[in-house]
Design a protein around this motif. Structure first.
Motif, PDB file in Angstrom:
ATOM      1  N   ALA A  49       0.956  -1.646   0.086  1.00  0.00           N
ATOM      2  CA  ALA A  49      -0.561   0.249  -0.061  1.00  0.00           C
ATOM      3  C   ALA A  49       1.258   1.100   0.096  1.00  0.00           C
ATOM      4  O   ALA A  49       1.450   1.026   0.608  1.00  0.00           O
ATOM      5  CB  ALA A  49      -0.808  -0.039   1.574  1.00  0.00           C
ATOM      6  N   ARG A  50       0.550   2.348  -1.020  1.00  0.00           N
ATOM      7  CA  ARG A  50       0.950   3.368  -0.874  1.00  0.00           C
ATOM      8  C   ARG A  50       0.604   4.821  -0.903  1.00  0.00           C
ATOM      9  O   ARG A  50      -1.323   4.353  -0.512  1.00  0.00           O
ATOM     10  CB  ARG A  50       1.531   3.898  -2.851  1.00  0.00           C
ATOM     11  CG  ARG A  50       2.862   2.493  -2.652  1.00  0.00           C
ATOM     12  CD  ARG A  50       3.280   3.396  -4.170  1.00  0.00           C
ATOM     13  NE  ARG A  50       1.597   2.909  -5.462  1.00  0.00           N
ATOM     14  CZ  ARG A  50       1.147   4.275  -5.674  1.00  0.00           C
ATOM     15  NH1 ARG A  50       2.500   4.627  -6.362  1.00  0.00           N
ATOM     16  NH2 ARG A  50       0.418   3.539  -6.626  1.00  0.00           N
ATOM     17  N   LEU A  51       0.795   5.600  -0.076  1.00  0.00           N
ATOM     18  CA  LEU A  51      -0.237   6.327  -0.337  1.00  0.00           C
ATOM     19  C   LEU A  51      -0.824   6.635  -0.974  1.00  0.00           C
ATOM     20  O   LEU A  51      -2.284   7.382  -0.836  1.00  0.00           O
ATOM     21  CB  LEU A  51       0.649   8.195   0.610  1.00  0.00           C
ATOM     22  CG  LEU A  51      -0.168   9.440   0.928  1.00  0.00           C
ATOM     23  CD1 LEU A  51      -1.604   8.656   2.194  1.00  0.00           C
ATOM     24  CD2 LEU A  51       0.555  10.440   1.518  1.00  0.00           C
ATOM     25  N   GLU A  52      -0.431   7.486  -2.421  1.00  0.00           N
ATOM     26  CA  GLU A  52      -1.006   7.574  -3.606  1.00  0.00           C
ATOM     27  C   GLU A  52      -2.300   6.759  -3.696  1.00  0.00           C
ATOM     28  O   GLU A  52      -2.904   7.409  -4.700  1.00  0.00           O
ATOM     29  CB  GLU A  52       0.366   7.610  -4.388  1.00  0.00           C
ATOM     30  CG  GLU A  52       0.786   8.553  -4.622  1.00  0.00           C
ATOM     31  CD  GLU A  52       2.369   8.002  -3.696  1.00  0.00           C
ATOM     32  OE1 GLU A  52       2.665   9.122  -3.392  1.00  0.00           O
ATOM     33  OE2 GLU A  52       1.932   7.015  -3.037  1.00  0.00           O
ATOM     34  N   ASP A  53      -2.347   5.379  -3.163  1.00  0.00           N
ATOM     35  CA  ASP A  53      -3.120   4.312  -3.220  1.00  0.00           C
ATOM     36  C   ASP A  53      -4.478   5.033  -2.888  1.00  0.00           C
ATOM     37  O   ASP A  53      -5.445   4.641  -3.323  1.00  0.00           O
ATOM     38  CB  ASP A  53      -3.012   3.261  -2.997  1.00  0.00           C
ATOM     39  CG  ASP A  53      -1.837   2.837  -3.177  1.00  0.00           C
ATOM     40  OD1 ASP A  53      -2.087   2.173  -4.987  1.00  0.00           O
ATOM     41  OD2 ASP A  53      -1.461   1.914  -2.631  1.00  0.00           O
ATOM     42  N   LEU A  54      -4.484   6.172  -1.784  1.00  0.00           N
ATOM     43  CA  LEU A  54      -5.602   6.174  -0.995  1.00  0.00           C
ATOM     44  C   LEU A  54      -6.527   7.426  -2.159  1.00  0.00           C
ATOM     45  O   LEU A  54      -7.599   7.723  -1.575  1.00  0.00           O
ATOM     46  CB  LEU A  54      -5.700   6.572   0.364  1.00  0.00           C
ATOM     47  CG  LEU A  54      -4.748   5.786   1.184  1.00  0.00           C
ATOM     48  CD1 LEU A  54      -4.610   5.893   2.560  1.00  0.00           C
ATOM     49  CD2 LEU A  54      -6.628   4.760   1.314  1.00  0.00           C
ATOM     50  N   TYR A  55      -5.703   8.056  -3.184  1.00  0.00           N
ATOM     51  CA  TYR A  55      -6.268   8.795  -3.512  1.00  0.00           C
ATOM     52  C   TYR A  55      -7.548   8.163  -4.290  1.00  0.00           C
ATOM     53  O   TYR A  55      -7.918   9.842  -5.039  1.00  0.00           O
ATOM     54  CB  TYR A  55      -5.034   9.935  -3.790  1.00  0.00           C
ATOM     55  CG  TYR A  55      -4.174  10.590  -3.370  1.00  0.00           C
ATOM     56  CD1 TYR A  55      -4.584  10.774  -1.700  1.00  0.00           C
ATOM     57  CD2 TYR A  55      -2.055  10.944  -3.936  1.00  0.00           C
ATOM     58  CE1 TYR A  55      -3.689  11.568  -1.184  1.00  0.00           C
ATOM     59  CE2 TYR A  55      -1.980  11.207  -3.308  1.00  0.00           C
ATOM     60  CZ  TYR A  55      -2.239  11.766  -1.443  1.00  0.00           C
ATOM     61  OH  TYR A  55      -1.472  12.080  -0.579  1.00  0.00           O
ATOM     62  N   ASP A  56      -7.001   7.588  -5.619  1.00  0.00           N
ATOM     63  CA  ASP A  56      -8.160   6.937  -6.464  1.00  0.00           C
ATOM     64  C   ASP A  56      -9.299   6.896  -5.012  1.00  0.00           C
ATOM     65  O   ASP A  56      -8.760   5.521  -4.672  1.00  0.00           O
ATOM     66  CB  ASP A  56      -7.657   5.529  -7.058  1.00  0.00           C
ATOM     67  CG  ASP A  56      -9.147   5.760  -7.844  1.00  0.00           C
ATOM     68  OD1 ASP A  56      -9.784   5.613  -7.471  1.00  0.00           O
ATOM     69  OD2 ASP A  56      -7.866   4.753  -9.222  1.00  0.00           O
ATOM     70  N   VAL A  57     -10.933   7.311  -4.460  1.00  0.00           N
ATOM     71  CA  VAL A  57     -10.982   6.792  -3.990  1.00  0.00           C
ATOM     72  C   VAL A  57     -11.939   4.904  -3.965  1.00  0.00           C
ATOM     73  O   VAL A  57     -11.735   4.805  -2.996  1.00  0.00           O
ATOM     74  CB  VAL A  57     -12.094   7.942  -3.437  1.00  0.00           C
ATOM     75  CG1 VAL A  57     -12.810   7.217  -2.219  1.00  0.00           C
ATOM     76  CG2 VAL A  57     -11.416   9.363  -3.146  1.00  0.00           C
ATOM     77  N   ARG A  58     -12.196   5.499  -5.188  1.00  0.00           N
ATOM     78  CA  ARG A  58     -13.775   4.220  -5.008  1.00  0.00           C
ATOM     79  C   ARG A  58     -12.286   3.204  -5.368  1.00  0.00           C
ATOM     80  O   ARG A  58     -12.878   1.939  -5.134  1.00  0.00           O
ATOM     81  CB  ARG A  58     -14.508   4.456  -6.836  1.00  0.00           C
ATOM     82  CG  ARG A  58     -14.897   5.696  -6.740  1.00  0.00           C
ATOM     83  CD  ARG A  58     -16.102   5.612  -5.773  1.00  0.00           C
ATOM     84  NE  ARG A  58     -16.865   4.218  -5.968  1.00  0.00           N
ATOM     85  CZ  ARG A  58     -17.319   3.678  -6.525  1.00  0.00           C
ATOM     86  NH1 ARG A  58     -18.247   4.341  -8.251  1.00  0.00           N
ATOM     87  NH2 ARG A  58     -18.086   2.780  -6.891  1.00  0.00           N
ATOM     88  N   ALA A  59     -10.963   2.974  -5.484  1.00  0.00           N
ATOM     89  CA  ALA A  59     -10.769   1.644  -5.981  1.00  0.00           C
ATOM     90  C   ALA A  59     -10.244   1.102  -5.137  1.00  0.00           C
ATOM     91  O   ALA A  59      -9.823  -0.090  -4.771  1.00  0.00           O
ATOM     92  CB  ALA A  59      -9.191   2.261  -7.252  1.00  0.00           C
ATOM     93  N   ALA A  60      -9.458   2.578  -3.777  1.00  0.00           N
ATOM     94  CA  ALA A  60      -9.434   1.647  -2.544  1.00  0.00           C
ATOM     95  C   ALA A  60     -10.943   1.432  -2.083  1.00  0.00           C
ATOM     96  O   ALA A  60     -10.125   0.288  -1.103  1.00  0.00           O
ATOM     97  CB  ALA A  60      -8.641   3.355  -2.439  1.00  0.00           C
ATOM     98  N   ALA A  61     -11.743   1.408  -1.980  1.00  0.00           N
ATOM     99  CA  ALA A  61     -12.805   1.456  -1.174  1.00  0.00           C
ATOM    100  C   ALA A  61     -13.125  -0.557  -1.565  1.00  0.00           C
ATOM    101  O   ALA A  61     -12.912  -0.948  -0.934  1.00  0.00           O
ATOM    102  CB  ALA A  61     -13.984   2.110  -1.073  1.00  0.00           C
TER     103      ALA A  61
END
Length: 383
Positions: A127-139
Motif C-alpha cells: 500500500a502507498r499513500l497514493e493508492d488512497l487518492y483513487d478513492v473508489r479503487a481503494a474502497a
C-alpha cells in the motif's frame, strides 16, 4: 506580542488570556478558536502566523488541514442519511455495498464503520499513500479484504480510511462522492468555509501544517499488530498534508481544510439538538444514536483508552481528563485540533491550529483553552 484578533464576551476574557499566553510563549504559531453557546459565538478568535518563520499573518479567512476533525464531518454526513431514513446503522454494510461482504465481512454493520470497530482499518500490503487518492479503487480493495480483528470486539482507529468506508456508503446511496455530498448537504446549507478536497483557488490562504520533530516511525511497532498494519497500510508522514496531491484528494478521514469558525458552524447543531441558524439539520433521535456506546477500552491502533459512540468519541477521563462527563461528543485532529459538542450545556468548542503538538489526541494548549471555557461557563474546569 503577536496580535490576536476577534471577539470575546466579557465572561470569556480568561479564554483570550489563555490563548495570548500560548502565543507569547511560542507554543502557538497560528490558530483559530470558537465557542458557540446555544447559537451565540461567545468566543471567536484568530491570530498568530501561517508559517513557522512567523512572516505571514493568520487572517480571519485563513484555513488549514484539520486532520481527523474531518471525521466529525464525515460522521455527520452519515447521520444525515440516517436522519433521512436512507441508512440504518444496525444494518449490514453489505446491504448498501454488496461487495463488502467478501472475506467474512457480511455481518459487519454500519455502526462498526462509524465506531472504528469494523476490523478494516487500512489497506492490506502493498500500500502507498497514493493508492488512497483513487478513492473508489481503494474502497474496492477494502471491500475485498478480510478483517484484521473480530469486528465489534474492539476499536482500531481507522486513521486514513474512515472516509473511504463511509464515503462509499454515501456514494452507493446518493451517487455523490463524499466531497460533493458534504458540500451540497452540509457546507453550503450552513454557509461554512470548509472543504474536503481543497480548491486550487483557495491555496493562497492556506496555512501549512508545521510538522513536529521527530516524526512518528511505524517501523518500531510489532509487525504482527493491528497498529503496524494500519500505520503501514499505507505509511504516511505529517508533511504529506502540505502537498498538492493530498490537498486535492477526497480524504474524508484527514484532509479537510477549514478553521474553527467553519468547524463550529457545521457541528454546533449537534450540541443544539439538531437546530442551526438556517433550520433543523438533524432530529433529536438521530443525535441520540451518537451516545450508543459501541466500544470501551484500549484502541488497537492508537493505543489510547477510548469510548466510541456512533460517529464520535465519548468522554473518557483516563485519556482526556479535561473533557467532563456528560452528553458530550468529540474528536480531535493529529497535532491538537479539537471539536467538542456538549449537549448538556448546548456548547460547541472548536480549535484549529497549524503548529502540531506531539500528542496523538489533544494537547496542553487544547487543554488550557477547554479548561478556561468551562470555568467561564461556571461549570468549573474538568481537571
Amino acid at each position: 506580542m503577536t496580535e490576536l484578533n476577534g471577539t470575546v464576551s466579557t465572561s470569556f476574557e480568561p479564554v483570550r488570556d489563555a490563548v495570548e499566553d500560548q502565543l507569547r510563549r511560542g507554543a502557538e504559531v497560528g490558530l483559530s478558536l470558537v465557542v458557540d453557546v446555544d447559537g451565540q459565538q461567545v468566543v471567536n478568535l484568530w491570530g498568530g502566523h501561517r508559517d513557522a518563520a512567523r512572516t505571514r499573518l493568520w487572517h480571519r479567512d485563513t484555513i488549514t488541514n484539520v486532520w481527523s476533525v474531518t471525521k466529525t464531518v464525515t460522521g455527520l454526513a452519515a447521520l444525515l442519511l440516517v436522519d433521512a431514513g436512507e441508512l440504518d446503522v444496525h444494518a449490514p454494510v453489505a446491504r448498501y455495498w454488496p461487495e463488502f461482504a467478501a472475506n467474512g465481512k457480511r455481518h459487519i454493520e454500519v455502526r462498526h464503520l462509524l465506531s472504528h470497530t469494523s476490523g478494516v482499518s487500512g489497506l492490506d500490503h502493498p500500500a502507498r499513500l497514493e493508492d488512497l487518492y483513487d478513492v473508489r479503487a481503494a474502497a474496492a480493495r477494502m471491500a475485498s479484504q478480510a478483517p484484521w480483528w473480530e469486528p465489534g470486539s474492539a476499536s482500531g482507529y481507522h486513521v486514513l480510511n474512515y472516509g473511504h468506508l463511509i464515503g462509499e456508503l454515501v456514494y452507493r446511496l446518493t451517487g455523490l462522492s463524499l466531497r460533493d455530498f458534504t458540500h451540497r448537504h452540509i457546507v453550503r446549507p450552513l454557509g461554512a468555509d470548509f472543504q474536503i478536497g481543497l480548491c486550487e483557488a483557495d491555496l493562497e490562504r492556506v496555512a501549512d501544517v508545521i510538522v513536529p520533530a521527530p516524526g512518528f516511525d511505524p517501523s518500531a511497532l510489532d509487525h504482527d499488530t493491528v497498529a503496524y498494519k494500519t500505520f503501514t497500510g499505507p505509511s504516511f508522514s505529517a508533511g504529506a498534508a502540505n502537498t498538492p496531491a493530498w490537498r486535492a484528494a477526497d480524504l474524508g478521514a484527514a484532509n479537510a481544510h477549514g478553521n474553527a469558525l467553519s468547524v463550529a458552524e457545521i457541528l454546533a447543531p449537534i450540541a443544539r439538538g439538531g437546530d442551526s441558524a438556517r433550520g433543523r439539520l438533524l432530529k433529536p433521535d438521530t443525535i441520540g444514536l451518537i451516545f450508543d456506546e459501541q466500544s470501551r477500552g484500549t484502541d488497537l491502533v492508537n493505543g489510547l483508552h477510548l469510548r466510541w459512540g456512533i460517529g464520535y468519541a465519548l468522554p473518557d477521563r483516563r485519556t482526556l481528563p479535561w473533557i467532563p462527563d456528560g452528553r458530550i461528543a468529540f474528536w480531535g485532529g493529529w497535532g491538537g485540533s479539537m471539536a467538542i459538542m456538549d449537549l448538556d450545556r448546548r456548547v460547541t468548542i472548536s480549535y484549529v491550529m497549524n503548529n502540531m503538538g506531539a500528542d496523538i489526541l489533544g494537547s496542553e494548549r487544547a487543554a488550557a483553552y477547554v479548561n478556561a471555557v468551562y470555568r467561564a461557563l461556571g461549570a468549573g474546569a474538568p481537571s
